[in-house]
Design a protein around this motif. Sequence first.
Motif, PDB file in Angstrom:
ATOM      1  N   ALA A  81      -8.940  16.633  50.379  1.00 30.63           N
ATOM      2  CA  ALA A  81      -8.045  15.722  51.102  1.00 30.63           C
ATOM      3  C   ALA A  81      -6.632  15.773  50.520  1.00 30.63           C
ATOM      4  CB  ALA A  81      -8.587  14.298  51.063  1.00 30.63           C
ATOM      5  N   ALA A  82      -6.520  15.758  49.198  1.00 26.42           N
ATOM      6  CA  ALA A  82      -5.196  15.825  48.558  1.00 26.42           C
ATOM      7  C   ALA A  82      -4.495  17.127  48.910  1.00 26.42           C
ATOM      8  CB  ALA A  82      -5.333  15.680  47.047  1.00 26.42           C
ATOM      9  N   ASP A  83      -5.221  18.217  48.879  1.00 26.17           N
ATOM     10  CA  ASP A  83      -4.648  19.515  49.233  1.00 26.17           C
ATOM     11  C   ASP A  83      -4.148  19.498  50.675  1.00 26.17           C
ATOM     12  OD1 ASP A  83      -4.097  22.302  48.525  1.00 26.17           O
ATOM     13  OD2 ASP A  83      -5.667  22.774  49.994  1.00 26.17           O
ATOM     14  N   HIS A  84      -4.937  18.967  51.577  1.00 29.01           N
ATOM     15  CA  HIS A  84      -4.553  18.868  52.992  1.00 29.01           C
ATOM     16  C   HIS A  84      -3.285  18.018  53.166  1.00 29.01           C
ATOM     17  CE1 HIS A  84      -4.981  18.480  57.334  1.00 29.01           C
ATOM     18  NE2 HIS A  84      -4.892  17.168  57.193  1.00 29.01           N
ATOM     19  N   LEU A  85      -3.195  16.945  52.390  1.00 31.59           N
ATOM     20  CA  LEU A  85      -2.053  16.023  52.488  1.00 31.59           C
ATOM     21  C   LEU A  85      -0.851  16.463  51.662  1.00 31.59           C
ATOM     22  CD1 LEU A  85      -4.181  12.778  52.280  1.00 31.59           C
ATOM     23  CD2 LEU A  85      -2.886  13.554  54.294  1.00 31.59           C
ATOM     24  N   TRP A  86      -1.013  17.529  50.902  1.00 30.75           N
ATOM     25  CA  TRP A  86       0.023  18.091  50.044  1.00 30.75           C
ATOM     26  C   TRP A  86       0.511  17.082  49.010  1.00 30.75           C
ATOM     27  CZ3 TRP A  86       5.707  19.626  50.676  1.00 30.75           C
ATOM     28  CH2 TRP A  86       6.003  20.683  49.814  1.00 30.75           C
ATOM     29  N   VAL A  87      -0.481  16.465  48.346  1.00 33.73           N
ATOM     30  CA  VAL A  87      -0.217  15.535  47.251  1.00 33.73           C
ATOM     31  C   VAL A  87      -1.230  15.809  46.145  1.00 33.73           C
ATOM     32  CG1 VAL A  87       0.734  13.701  48.728  1.00 33.73           C
ATOM     33  CG2 VAL A  87      -1.722  13.721  48.212  1.00 33.73           C
ATOM     34  N   THR A  88      -1.047  15.179  45.014  1.00 28.76           N
ATOM     35  CA  THR A  88      -2.027  15.263  43.936  1.00 28.76           C
ATOM     36  C   THR A  88      -3.164  14.277  44.222  1.00 28.76           C
ATOM     37  OG1 THR A  88      -0.928  13.569  42.619  1.00 28.76           O
ATOM     38  CG2 THR A  88      -0.248  15.873  42.235  1.00 28.76           C
ATOM     39  N   VAL A  89      -4.291  14.489  43.586  1.00 27.58           N
ATOM     40  CA  VAL A  89      -5.409  13.556  43.722  1.00 27.58           C
ATOM     41  C   VAL A  89      -4.981  12.176  43.227  1.00 27.58           C
ATOM     42  CG1 VAL A  89      -7.743  13.019  42.900  1.00 27.58           C
ATOM     43  CG2 VAL A  89      -7.177  15.346  43.626  1.00 27.58           C
ATOM     44  N   GLU A  90      -4.185  12.129  42.186  1.00 24.54           N
ATOM     45  CA  GLU A  90      -3.698  10.851  41.654  1.00 24.54           C
ATOM     46  C   GLU A  90      -2.915  10.073  42.720  1.00 24.54           C
ATOM     47  OE1 GLU A  90      -0.599  11.203  38.673  1.00 24.54           O
ATOM     48  OE2 GLU A  90      -1.436   9.484  37.613  1.00 24.54           O
ATOM     49  N   VAL A  91      -2.038  10.751  43.443  1.00 21.54           N
ATOM     50  CA  VAL A  91      -1.256  10.087  44.497  1.00 21.54           C
ATOM     51  C   VAL A  91      -2.174   9.648  45.635  1.00 21.54           C
ATOM     52  CG1 VAL A  91       0.540  10.426  46.248  1.00 21.54           C
ATOM     53  CG2 VAL A  91       0.937  11.157  43.895  1.00 21.54           C
ATOM     54  N   LEU A  92      -3.154  10.466  45.991  1.00 19.11           N
ATOM     55  CA  LEU A  92      -4.111  10.074  47.032  1.00 19.11           C
ATOM     56  C   LEU A  92      -4.857   8.812  46.601  1.00 19.11           C
ATOM     57  CD1 LEU A  92      -5.724  10.440  49.613  1.00 19.11           C
ATOM     58  CD2 LEU A  92      -7.144  12.123  48.401  1.00 19.11           C
ATOM     59  N   ARG A  93      -5.300   8.758  45.368  1.00 15.49           N
ATOM     60  CA  ARG A  93      -6.003   7.559  44.879  1.00 15.49           C
ATOM     61  C   ARG A  93      -5.074   6.344  44.870  1.00 15.49           C
ATOM     62  NH1 ARG A  93      -9.504  10.740  40.428  1.00 15.49           N
ATOM     63  NH2 ARG A  93     -11.257  11.132  41.809  1.00 15.49           N
ATOM     64  N   ASP A  94      -3.818   6.559  44.497  1.00 14.81           N
ATOM     65  CA  ASP A  94      -2.852   5.456  44.528  1.00 14.81           C
ATOM     66  C   ASP A  94      -2.689   4.928  45.953  1.00 14.81           C
ATOM     67  OD1 ASP A  94      -2.385   5.608  41.796  1.00 14.81           O
ATOM     68  OD2 ASP A  94      -0.540   6.801  42.012  1.00 14.81           O
ATOM     69  N   ARG A  95      -2.700   5.830  46.942  1.00 14.91           N
ATOM     70  CA  ARG A  95      -2.537   5.409  48.346  1.00 14.91           C
ATOM     71  C   ARG A  95      -3.731   4.580  48.781  1.00 14.91           C
ATOM     72  NH1 ARG A  95      -1.086   3.103  52.324  1.00 14.91           N
ATOM     73  NH2 ARG A  95      -0.353   4.078  54.229  1.00 14.91           N
ATOM     74  N   ILE A  96      -4.927   5.027  48.422  1.00 16.01           N
ATOM     75  CA  ILE A  96      -6.137   4.268  48.764  1.00 16.01           C
ATOM     76  C   ILE A  96      -6.109   2.898  48.074  1.00 16.01           C
ATOM     77  CG2 ILE A  96      -8.667   4.189  48.524  1.00 16.01           C
ATOM     78  CD1 ILE A  96      -7.840   6.286  50.548  1.00 16.01           C
ATOM     79  N   ASP A  97      -5.735   2.872  46.814  1.00 15.75           N
ATOM     80  CA  ASP A  97      -5.686   1.618  46.055  1.00 15.75           C
ATOM     81  C   ASP A  97      -4.662   0.640  46.624  1.00 15.75           C
ATOM     82  OD1 ASP A  97      -7.637   2.569  44.339  1.00 15.75           O
ATOM     83  OD2 ASP A  97      -6.232   3.068  42.725  1.00 15.75           O
ATOM     84  N   ALA A  98      -3.606   1.155  47.253  1.00 14.84           N
ATOM     85  CA  ALA A  98      -2.516   0.307  47.740  1.00 14.84           C
ATOM     86  C   ALA A  98      -2.623  -0.029  49.226  1.00 14.84           C
ATOM     87  CB  ALA A  98      -1.176   0.993  47.454  1.00 14.84           C
ATOM     88  N   LEU A  99      -3.759   0.277  49.834  1.00 10.00           N
ATOM     89  CA  LEU A  99      -3.918  -0.044  51.260  1.00 10.00           C
ATOM     90  C   LEU A  99      -3.761  -1.544  51.493  1.00 10.00           C
ATOM     91  CD1 LEU A  99      -7.017   2.145  52.205  1.00 10.00           C
ATOM     92  CD2 LEU A  99      -4.662   2.476  53.016  1.00 10.00           C
ATOM     93  N   THR A 100      -3.055  -1.873  52.550  1.00  7.79           N
ATOM     94  CA  THR A 100      -2.967  -3.277  52.957  1.00  7.79           C
ATOM     95  C   THR A 100      -4.287  -3.654  53.639  1.00  7.79           C
ATOM     96  OG1 THR A 100      -2.111  -2.775  55.150  1.00  7.79           O
ATOM     97  CG2 THR A 100      -0.470  -3.030  53.362  1.00  7.79           C
ATOM     98  N   PRO A 101      -4.549  -4.933  53.825  1.00  8.39           N
ATOM     99  CA  PRO A 101      -5.777  -5.313  54.541  1.00  8.39           C
ATOM    100  C   PRO A 101      -5.857  -4.682  55.942  1.00  8.39           C
ATOM    101  CG  PRO A 101      -4.898  -7.213  53.389  1.00  8.39           C
ATOM    102  CD  PRO A 101      -3.870  -6.116  53.258  1.00  8.39           C
ATOM    103  N   GLY A 102      -4.741  -4.619  56.643  1.00  6.88           N
ATOM    104  CA  GLY A 102      -4.731  -4.000  57.967  1.00  6.88           C
ATOM    105  C   GLY A 102      -5.018  -2.506  57.913  1.00  6.88           C
ATOM    106  N   GLU A 103      -4.443  -1.835  56.917  1.00  2.00           N
ATOM    107  CA  GLU A 103      -4.699  -0.399  56.751  1.00  2.00           C
ATOM    108  C   GLU A 103      -6.158  -0.150  56.385  1.00  2.00           C
ATOM    109  OE1 GLU A 103      -0.357   1.265  55.259  1.00  2.00           O
ATOM    110  OE2 GLU A 103      -1.742   0.423  53.775  1.00  2.00           O
TER     111      GLU A 103
END
Length: 118
Positions: A81-103
Amino acid sequence: MPLHGRRGETNGADLIRLHPEQLQVERRCTITHEVVHVERGHRSGCAPAVERSVRAETARRLISLPALLDALAWTQDWHEAADHLWVTVEVLRDRIDALTPGERAALVERYERVEPGA
């Protein structure tokens, strides 16, 4: 001047330095992270809560919700998933951790559509 294990740093005004041995995807993530620090006027040595906030904003800027939903609809592998999104796994995990309730609700709904009965 060495970065002592850090990927990058900024003076908070007009300088961003990157560790020279980063891959392109790592540079992309590091530059975005340091730009957020510059925009917020951070000079150095941020508190953990401030650093978490910067990491969350970095992840939001690099991974839109539609792109995240799309990637997670076809893979559950963090590296893929990180490779597909062109980010590091760390950034992908940060995005998941920072999801709003709506997201988070949108992610659950998308997952339930892809995996009926799950």
